[in-house]
Motif scaffolding. Structure first.
Motif, PDB file in Angstrom:
ATOM      1  N   LEU A  97      12.502  -9.722   0.806  1.00 29.84           N
ATOM      2  CA  LEU A  97      12.629  -8.158   0.925  1.00 29.84           C
ATOM      3  C   LEU A  97      14.029  -7.453   0.569  1.00 29.84           C
ATOM      4  O   LEU A  97      14.140  -6.478   0.008  1.00 29.84           O
ATOM      5  N   LEU A  98      15.124  -8.376   0.620  1.00 33.44           N
ATOM      6  CA  LEU A  98      16.282  -7.995   0.063  1.00 33.44           C
ATOM      7  C   LEU A  98      16.111  -7.859  -1.412  1.00 33.44           C
ATOM      8  O   LEU A  98      16.876  -7.011  -2.089  1.00 33.44           O
ATOM      9  N   ALA A  99      15.613  -8.792  -1.964  1.00 33.99           N
ATOM     10  CA  ALA A  99      15.257  -8.792  -3.767  1.00 33.99           C
ATOM     11  C   ALA A  99      14.615  -7.424  -3.996  1.00 33.99           C
ATOM     12  O   ALA A  99      15.076  -6.684  -5.047  1.00 33.99           O
ATOM     13  N   VAL A 119      15.743  -6.900   8.952  1.00 32.39           N
ATOM     14  CA  VAL A 119      16.219  -7.499  10.178  1.00 32.39           C
ATOM     15  C   VAL A 119      15.550  -8.494  10.840  1.00 32.39           C
ATOM     16  O   VAL A 119      15.834  -9.593  11.232  1.00 32.39           O
ATOM     17  N   SER A 120      14.117  -8.025  10.927  1.00 25.47           N
ATOM     18  CA  SER A 120      13.372  -8.845  11.789  1.00 25.47           C
ATOM     19  C   SER A 120      12.538 -10.202  11.154  1.00 25.47           C
ATOM     20  O   SER A 120      12.030 -10.856  11.604  1.00 25.47           O
ATOM     21  N   SER A 121      12.907 -10.316   9.797  1.00 22.43           N
ATOM     22  CA  SER A 121      12.240 -11.254   8.871  1.00 22.43           C
ATOM     23  C   SER A 121      13.025 -12.492   9.330  1.00 22.43           C
ATOM     24  O   SER A 121      14.197 -12.735   9.302  1.00 22.43           O
ATOM     25  N   LEU A 131      11.782  -0.387   5.218  1.00 18.95           N
ATOM     26  CA  LEU A 131      12.028  -1.627   4.682  1.00 18.95           C
ATOM     27  C   LEU A 131      13.121  -2.231   5.759  1.00 18.95           C
ATOM     28  O   LEU A 131      13.131  -3.489   5.804  1.00 18.95           O
ATOM     29  N   ILE A 132      14.278  -1.672   5.976  1.00 13.40           N
ATOM     30  CA  ILE A 132      15.460  -2.275   6.885  1.00 13.40           C
ATOM     31  C   ILE A 132      14.867  -2.975   8.146  1.00 13.40           C
ATOM     32  O   ILE A 132      15.300  -4.213   8.255  1.00 13.40           O
ATOM     33  N   PRO A 133      14.165  -2.463   8.989  1.00 14.43           N
ATOM     34  CA  PRO A 133      13.556  -3.068  10.175  1.00 14.43           C
ATOM     35  C   PRO A 133      12.910  -4.372   9.781  1.00 14.43           C
ATOM     36  O   PRO A 133      12.955  -5.324  10.291  1.00 14.43           O
ATOM     37  N   GLY A 134      12.133  -4.341   8.545  1.00 15.63           N
ATOM     38  CA  GLY A 134      11.595  -5.474   8.255  1.00 15.63           C
ATOM     39  C   GLY A 134      12.590  -6.669   7.703  1.00 15.63           C
ATOM     40  O   GLY A 134      12.148  -7.797   8.087  1.00 15.63           O
TER      41      GLY A 134
END
Length: 211
Positions: free
Chosen positions: A149-151, A141-143, A136-139
């Motif tokens: 995604l944070l929610a 960072v790149s979003s 999830l974290i790469p998505g």
């Protein structure tokens, strides 16, 4: 004439409730020996853990919904979930409170496949959270817009705490909680004392105490 053998287990009335609840007596018998007081404490903890988990899940949906509203996410997608979560939280809170005066019938037992102590719950939740965040974290960072995604990540954390950490903490403290509540709640203490003089030993649970 048939003579009944002398039991190696003292009768429930051989000690007062306070003596059966004594922590030093419990230490002498280890944590695995079966007793009526431990049956009561474990069943109460299991039921309380279940309602606390539902309460936390319902509250989490409301909190997450408020956060999404604050960051400008359209309410149509999550307001219904907030309403359902609020209803679940209120109902679970009521049932959670009812456990305070509840004594399970002899032979009542609950089982769980989850962790039985706070440490185990934390490890389980952290392991799952870490494994999912590897992807999830790469998505995030790149979003261009990482808020959804944070929610999602925050919601995952709340769910894991509700399902693993809170129930495990309650179950792990079940016997300590019964000892503390019996000392503070006269009605509960009276119910336990009535159980002491009316309960009879069985094969699976041969002693009334210790706790």
């Amino acid at each position: 004439m048939r003579v009944e053998p002398v039991s190696e287990y003292p009768p429930a009335t051989s000690r007062t409730l306070a003596e059966w609840l004594d922590a030093d007596l419990a230490a002498l018998h280890g944590t695995e020996s079966r007793s009526r007081l431990r049956e009561i404490a474990d069943a109460r903890a299991m039921r309380r853990a279940m309602w606390a988990s539902f309460l936390a899940l319902g509250s989490s949906s409301v909190i997450l919904g408020l956060v999404l509203l604050a960051v400008g996410v359209p309410p149509s997608a999550h307001v219904p979930l907030m309403i359902v979560g609020g209803v679940i939280a209120v109902a679970s809170g009521l049932f959670f409170g009812r456990v305070r005066g509840w004594l399970p019938r002899p032979g009542t037992s609950y089982t769980t496949r989850g962790a039985g102590a706070l440490g185990g719950g934390l490890i389980a939740a952290a392991s799952i959270f870490g494994a999912i965040n590897v992807f999830l974290i790469p998505g995030i960072v790149s979003s261009v817009d990482p808020v959804p995604l944070l929610a999602l990540d925050a919601g995952l954390a709340l769910v894991l705490v509700s399902v693993f950490v809170i129930p495990a903490a309650i179950i792990g403290r079940g016997r300590h909680t019964l000892r503390r509540e019996a000392a503070r709640n006269q009605r509960l203490a009276a119910a336990l004392d009535h159980d002491r003089v009316t309960w009879g030993p069985g094969v699976a649970v041969p002693m009334f105490g210790p706790l």
